[in-house]
Design a protein around this motif. Structure first.
Motif, PDB file in Angstrom:
ATOM      1  N   UNK A 135       8.715   0.181  -4.425  1.00 57.88           N
ATOM      2  CA  UNK A 135       8.753   0.561  -5.544  1.00 57.88           C
ATOM      3  C   UNK A 135       6.920  -0.183  -6.175  1.00 57.88           C
ATOM      4  N   UNK A 136       6.737  -1.366  -5.666  1.00 57.66           N
ATOM      5  CA  UNK A 136       6.576  -2.020  -6.146  1.00 57.66           C
ATOM      6  C   UNK A 136       4.880  -1.546  -6.103  1.00 57.66           C
ATOM      7  N   UNK A 137       4.584  -1.797  -4.743  1.00 63.74           N
ATOM      8  CA  UNK A 137       3.719  -0.414  -3.985  1.00 63.74           C
ATOM      9  C   UNK A 137       3.241   0.576  -5.293  1.00 63.74           C
ATOM     10  N   UNK A 138       4.530   1.195  -5.393  1.00 59.65           N
ATOM     11  CA  UNK A 138       3.501   2.533  -5.767  1.00 59.65           C
ATOM     12  C   UNK A 138       3.335   2.116  -8.108  1.00 59.65           C
ATOM     13  N   UNK A 139       4.108   1.192  -8.026  1.00 61.82           N
ATOM     14  CA  UNK A 139       3.744   0.688  -9.225  1.00 61.82           C
ATOM     15  C   UNK A 139       2.552   0.596  -9.040  1.00 61.82           C
ATOM     16  N   UNK A 140       2.329   0.010  -8.563  1.00 60.82           N
ATOM     17  CA  UNK A 140       0.820  -1.289  -8.553  1.00 60.82           C
ATOM     18  C   UNK A 140      -0.451  -0.313  -8.634  1.00 60.82           C
ATOM     19  N   UNK A 141      -0.368   0.970  -7.924  1.00 56.26           N
ATOM     20  CA  UNK A 141      -0.935   2.648  -7.905  1.00 56.26           C
ATOM     21  C   UNK A 141      -0.879   3.054  -9.033  1.00 56.26           C
ATOM     22  N   UNK A 142       0.179   2.859  -9.813  1.00 58.61           N
ATOM     23  CA  UNK A 142       0.207   3.641 -10.923  1.00 58.61           C
ATOM     24  C   UNK A 142      -0.947   2.811 -12.227  1.00 58.61           C
ATOM     25  N   UNK A 143      -0.392   1.911 -12.395  1.00 58.93           N
ATOM     26  CA  UNK A 143      -0.403   1.132 -13.307  1.00 58.93           C
ATOM     27  C   UNK A 143      -2.187   0.425 -12.748  1.00 58.93           C
ATOM     28  N   UNK A 144      -2.822   0.244 -11.474  1.00 58.92           N
ATOM     29  CA  UNK A 144      -3.710   0.065 -11.249  1.00 58.92           C
ATOM     30  C   UNK A 144      -4.462  -1.587 -11.559  1.00 58.92           C
ATOM     31  N   UNK A 145      -2.845  -2.471 -11.101  1.00 60.65           N
ATOM     32  CA  UNK A 145      -3.013  -3.751 -11.824  1.00 60.65           C
ATOM     33  C   UNK A 145      -1.413  -4.326 -11.549  1.00 60.65           C
ATOM     34  N   UNK A 146      -1.059  -5.580 -10.894  1.00 63.58           N
ATOM     35  CA  UNK A 146      -0.467  -6.606 -10.412  1.00 63.58           C
ATOM     36  C   UNK A 146       0.770  -5.857 -11.660  1.00 63.58           C
ATOM     37  N   UNK A 147       2.522  -5.542 -10.805  1.00 65.63           N
ATOM     38  CA  UNK A 147       3.365  -4.874 -12.025  1.00 65.63           C
ATOM     39  C   UNK A 147       3.850  -6.351 -12.223  1.00 65.63           C
ATOM     40  N   UNK A 164       0.382  -1.035  -0.475  1.00 64.01           N
ATOM     41  CA  UNK A 164      -0.228  -0.005  -0.581  1.00 64.01           C
ATOM     42  C   UNK A 164       0.767   1.322  -0.029  1.00 64.01           C
ATOM     43  N   UNK A 165       2.556   0.975  -0.050  1.00 67.36           N
ATOM     44  CA  UNK A 165       2.787   2.187  -0.206  1.00 67.36           C
ATOM     45  C   UNK A 165       3.145   3.288  -1.268  1.00 67.36           C
ATOM     46  N   UNK A 166       2.173   3.381  -2.368  1.00 69.88           N
ATOM     47  CA  UNK A 166       2.116   3.873  -3.163  1.00 69.88           C
ATOM     48  C   UNK A 166      -0.015   4.618  -3.017  1.00 69.88           C
ATOM     49  N   UNK A 167      -0.725   3.527  -2.455  1.00 72.38           N
ATOM     50  CA  UNK A 167      -2.042   3.825  -2.101  1.00 72.38           C
ATOM     51  C   UNK A 167      -2.918   4.949  -1.132  1.00 72.38           C
ATOM     52  N   UNK A 168      -2.203   4.178  -0.056  1.00 74.42           N
ATOM     53  CA  UNK A 168      -2.672   4.278   1.565  1.00 74.42           C
ATOM     54  C   UNK A 168      -1.941   6.403   1.904  1.00 74.42           C
ATOM     55  N   UNK A 169      -2.904   6.795   2.187  1.00 76.40           N
ATOM     56  CA  UNK A 169      -2.789   7.973   3.344  1.00 76.40           C
ATOM     57  C   UNK A 169      -2.304   7.064   5.130  1.00 76.40           C
TER      58      UNK A 169
END
Length: 510
Positions: free
Chosen positions: A476-488, A145-150
């Motif tokens: 960085x995977x969590x951030x990429x996951x949020x950017x792409x909206x799907x598993x990296x 959740x590194x890119x998703x969560x507050x």
């Protein structure tokens, strides 16, 4: 399936109403009406599954106690809130309880469909909802959740609940999300990506810890609602224990969920007796990682029998299953038994921390059949460390022996082994889709010609691969996951994940 559920939920939301569901619900505790802050408590699965999750009941109860205007949101049959029939985008605060890796994908798709930015920095720029995460997955790898969560609550949600409510209220009153991040970043059991990501990347030790409730007797301890639409029907769920003292090398519970803590027997009995005087329920569901580990189980079963209450168990272990436990199940109308031999050979099972033989499995299930059980669902894993083809074939042999000796209908639920962070087998290989599929095919071929009375339900190999990627996500995977909206895609570095989790404070300790 997730995508189909979301599309179906969106269509239904145009004309769907939760009113029949609300009328069917029986609240077991008087809750404050209304409350400040429109706050969505989201469970990214169906109403049926979510209403069978005690954690959801506990957090909703805690939010209402703190004067919050909480409303429940599920994936289906509609994604409108149950309590007010509002869209998710209409809430200022969204907290999601995420239990499984697949729920992460469902959560992101639901947020996207509601036009809510996925990343915490984008939501901050446009004044979008505050999004917090809790649930079982945060005990294991919150970096997803590194890119998703507050913010991400680490461990038992009850420990940090008041601090979260206080910080959210103060931040909302002054309109400063950075104040929310700063305040919550100081809590020992809360991970705030906006503050902590850069420190983790530098390798700084943050010293975060999972929060654990030490005295279960002080908590609600049981369901907040009864409803026939839950997975177990109108079952009163009662928590007996959290954590586990066993050391099964594949399991995250002893490594991540704390030492075993038990709700006192007199407290349990008192709660059940009080509720039975006021409400009608079908049975009592005993929630614990392993029912037989509760030291007062026999006394509790006697007590429930005196109250004429049926019983169901969240988890049963084959080598500790007793006739008394089986009789309690059968008396409540249950004729099926679910247990987990895990593998077909004795030696491999011993390596899993389950030191009982196939002979014990057969003998125990024969006893269950004598007590009135008619079918058995057996959980197995393939792709285990040290597993050979012969071990896979022995699953078929064991299934036939159970069918013939115990005269039970047998269903094999077979999943691909996925190594998890923090466990003794965290460094074990994940064999991937091709090899996982080969082993499943090998098992099904072994059953051909003599599969009467034996069914097979296999876990998806693609789903196992996604689970592996998500459970080992780096920052960085969590951030990429949020950017792409799907598993990296790309290289998966489990050593880097372990290093980052250690920097956060979540190193493996037993």
């Amino acid at each position: 399936m997730i995508r189909l559920d979301l599309v179906t939920a969106e269509r239904r939301s145009q004309f769907f109403t939760w009113e029949p569901f609300r009328k069917e619900e029986t609240a077991l505790v008087d809750l404050p009406v209304g409350g400040s802050l429109p706050w969505a408590l989201l469970y990214p699965s169906s109403y049926k599954v979510g209403m069978s999750n005690l954690g959801l009941h506990y957090i909703f109860f805690g939010l209402k106690q703190n004067g919050i205007g909480a409303e429940r949101v599920f994936l289906s049959p509609s994604s409108l809130s149950v309590d007010g029939e509002r869209h998710l985008r209409d809430f200022a605060v969204i907290t999601a309880s995420v239990a499984y890796e697949v729920d992460v994908v469902a959560l992101m798709r639901l947020l996207s469909r509601e036009k809510i930015p996925l990343s915490w920095d984008e939501r901050a720029k446009v004044g979008g909802p505050i999004v917090g995460i809790g649930g079982a997955l945060t005990y294991i790898n919150p970096l997803i959740f590194s890119g998703l969560a507050d913010f991400v609550v680490l461990g038992d949600g009850e420990v940090a609940l008041r601090a979260v409510v206080k910080a959210v209220r103060e931040a909302m009153s002054c309109g400063r999300r950075d104040k929310l991040w700063a305040d919550l970043s100081e809590h020992p059991s809360i991970y705030v990506p906006a503050v902590h990501n850069v420190l983790i990347e530098k390798g700084e030790e943050l010293g975060k810890v999972r929060g654990y409730c030490s005295n279960l007797g002080d908590l609600l301890g049981h369901s907040l609602w009864l409803t026939s639409h839950a997975t177990f029907g109108r079952t009163l769920l009662v928590e007996l224990q959290r954590g586990c003292a066993r050391r099964c090398p594949y399991c995250t519970i002893p490594a991540c969920f704390g030492r075993d803590r038990k709700q006192p027997i007199e407290v349990v009995k008192g709660k059940i007796e009080t509720l039975q005087h006021r409400f009608s329920f079908d049975q009592v569901g005993l929630v614990t990682p392993e029912a037989s580990d509760y030291p007062h189980l026999d006394s509790l079963l006697d007590f429930l029998e005196e109250l004429n209450c049926g019983v169901s168990f969240a988890s049963l272990r084959l080598d500790t299953l007793t006739p008394k436990m089986v009789r309690a199940l059968v008396a409540g109308g249950r004729r099926g038994l679910t247990v987990a031999p895990e593998c077909g050979s004795d030696a491999l099972r011993y390596s899993l921390g389950k030191p009982f033989s196939n002979e014990t499995v057969i003998k125990t299930l024969r006893m269950a059949a004598d007590e009135g059980v008619r079918s058995a669902k057996l959980y197995f894993m393939v792709g285990l460390p040290g597993e050979r083809d012969e071990d896979v074939l022995q699953i078929a042999d064991l299934a036939r022996s159970i069918r013939d000796s115990a005269r039970l209908k047998v269903v094999l639920a077979v999943n691909i082994f996925v190594p998890k962070p923090h466990t003794p087998w965290s460094k074990a290989p994940f064999w991937g889709q091709r090899e996982g599929r080969r082993r499943l095919v090998l098992l099904k071929k072994a059953l051909r010609g003599d599969s009467r009375g034996i069914g097979v339900r296999e876990g998806g190999v693609k789903e196992a691969a996604v689970e592996y990627r998500l459970t080992w996500a780096r920052l960085q995977d969590g951030i990429s996951l949020t950017a792409k909206g799907q598993p990296f895609d790309g290289f998966l570095d489990t050593k880097e994940t372990t290093r980052e989790l250690s920097a956060l404070g979540l190193s493996w300790k037993l």
